[in-house]
Scaffold this active site. Sequence first.
Site, PDB file in Angstrom:
ATOM      1  N   ASP A  71       0.882  -1.166   0.000  1.00  0.00           N
ATOM      2  CA  ASP A  71       0.000   0.000   0.000  1.00  0.00           C
ATOM      3  C   ASP A  71       0.917   1.212   0.000  1.00  0.00           C
ATOM      4  OD1 ASP A  71      -1.674   2.108   0.562  1.00  0.00           O
ATOM      5  OD2 ASP A  71      -2.335   1.363   2.512  1.00  0.00           O
ATOM      6  N   LYS A  91       2.834  11.212  -3.789  1.00  0.00           N
ATOM      7  CA  LYS A  91       1.788  10.514  -4.548  1.00  0.00           C
ATOM      8  C   LYS A  91       0.877  11.508  -5.271  1.00  0.00           C
ATOM      9  CE  LYS A  91      -1.685   6.914  -3.690  1.00  0.00           C
ATOM     10  NZ  LYS A  91      -2.106   5.930  -2.679  1.00  0.00           N
ATOM     11  N   GLU A 113      -7.235   0.405  -4.514  1.00  0.00           N
ATOM     12  CA  GLU A 113      -7.207   0.318  -3.042  1.00  0.00           C
ATOM     13  C   GLU A 113      -8.520  -0.204  -2.442  1.00  0.00           C
ATOM     14  OE1 GLU A 113      -5.764   4.246  -2.112  1.00  0.00           O
ATOM     15  OE2 GLU A 113      -3.807   3.739  -2.929  1.00  0.00           O
ATOM     16  N   ASP A 151     -13.152   5.195   1.501  1.00  0.00           N
ATOM     17  CA  ASP A 151     -11.701   5.170   1.731  1.00  0.00           C
ATOM     18  C   ASP A 151     -11.155   6.595   1.731  1.00  0.00           C
ATOM     19  OD1 ASP A 151      -8.966   4.863   1.668  1.00  0.00           O
ATOM     20  OD2 ASP A 151      -8.905   3.537  -0.060  1.00  0.00           O
TER      21      ASP A 151
END
Length: 517
Positions: free
Chosen positions: A8, A74, A153, A175
């Site tokens: 992850d 990211k 994810e 999420d």
Amino acid sequence: MGVAIGIDLGTTNSAVSVVRPTGLPEVLKNKEGDPITPSVVLFQSFGGPDEPLVGEQAKRQAAAFPEDIVQYVKRFIGDPSWKFESSSGTSYTAEEVSAIILKRLKEDAELALGEEVTDAVITVPAYFDDARRTATRQAGQIAGLNVLRVLNEPTAAALSYGVEADANGTVLVYDLGGGTFDITILKIAGTEFEVVATDGDRNLGGFDFDNELMKHLNEELKKQGAPNAFEDPSLMAALREKAEFAKKALSTVPKTNVQFSAEGKHYRVALTREEFQEVTQSLLNRTEELVADVLDAAKMTWADIDKVLLVGGSTRMPAVRELVERISGKSPELNVNPDEAVTLGAAVQATLEGDVEVSTEQVGSKSTIEGYLGGPVTISDVTSQALGVILFKEDGVTEYNRVMIERNEKVPATAEINVKTAIDRMTAVHVKVTQGDDSDPEMVTIVGEGQLALPPYPKGSPLRVSYSYDVDQTVVVEVFDLTADKSLGTIEIERVANLGEGDLAEFEEKIGGMQIN
Ligand code: AMP
């Protein structure tokens, strides 16, 4: 072949897992003994080449060395205009910085397992587009990993939930991580995981809650005579750290004090959970809107949802739970660890990838995990972005975007159009691939362009152009000659936002040879 792990790779934190012989995935501790590694890189050099420091130690030094630190990379992956220059004068792309984090994760996993790690599944937000998926895959390659899959994810979270619980039914995954928000609806039937719809905002996460709180704290501090922290990189980094700390504290206590030092003076701001929720309300509202959109896209109402999973560190905020309970009328599942669900699911997927031979006693095999689950696992995902192509209108000059594959279609997905060669001896087919729903070319992203040489056909020769998304949602274009009924080949899409082969090879050598701590 070595071990396959699940990673992850988060905006703020990353985590690595592996499937054990029991068939259950487990999070691996890093070399500091922590299950989570902050996705932070401090570029330091000691007279020689850069020796980046990754993780908690780097994060702690953010305020002391604000110019040498990279956080939240990211957010920039797949953006070719983003570069970071270290004090030693070396320039890094977002893929390289991500690769530095991945290399540290790989090395820590090798230490924990006592074996070489060769393969990995890396997770990405469901809403990542082609450029960001490709860039993530390339970061893995630069780090020396064979990337088996980039996995969404929320799908990973549902997979780990399905492994650990009896999870039949329709599940909504909310999420909210450090930098991104994803909302996904899946149907779980035994060992079948079918994504129905997904949506999100890749610029909405805990980071944005920190930003709003920083603005509020800065105003309060200025009222007490403190300097404007936004004008000083060191103060700003310190304020960010304080804001995140206070935010986390307010997840468990109703009020807290924020202590801040600047120019030799000490300040204190009292902060309540209500005040925090007030300054961040608009961000929560945005998640609520996206939840409504995804239910619409799935043609469902809350009555169709059996379970709600909360994933990502930011779902620890009580306001998130209250929001979800209020709009859904349901209590979220409690047996999901928001920090670990994604990495655990990635490990399950890594083991399920058919071509991985597992050479170690320590790691479960595909057969053990399928045995554990009671049958072969199938996962079907959907496209998070519409895929299109730029075509000319009948006037022959005005361009428009024609959507070929709609959003939320099952992947792999293929769509075809039949075209005719426009002129005699047309030498090539040129395609411009887009992502986005709009028909206006200005409103969509050009993923890339490509060209395929044609034999010297006469004008009007029929061709079929096929566009597909593979399971990783990367784009493949193929051209068929309908007269001879054969494929003329696959068009190599030159991705405008991604690294070329030359850069990749160079970066593999540069990062591969680096001492990373
Ligand atoms: P992730 O990317 O899923 O690891 O999420 C990390 C984000 O979750 C960061 O923005 C953290 O500040 C946030 N976070 C972690 N723990 C808490 C907590 N107890 N309360 C509020 N936010 C948290």
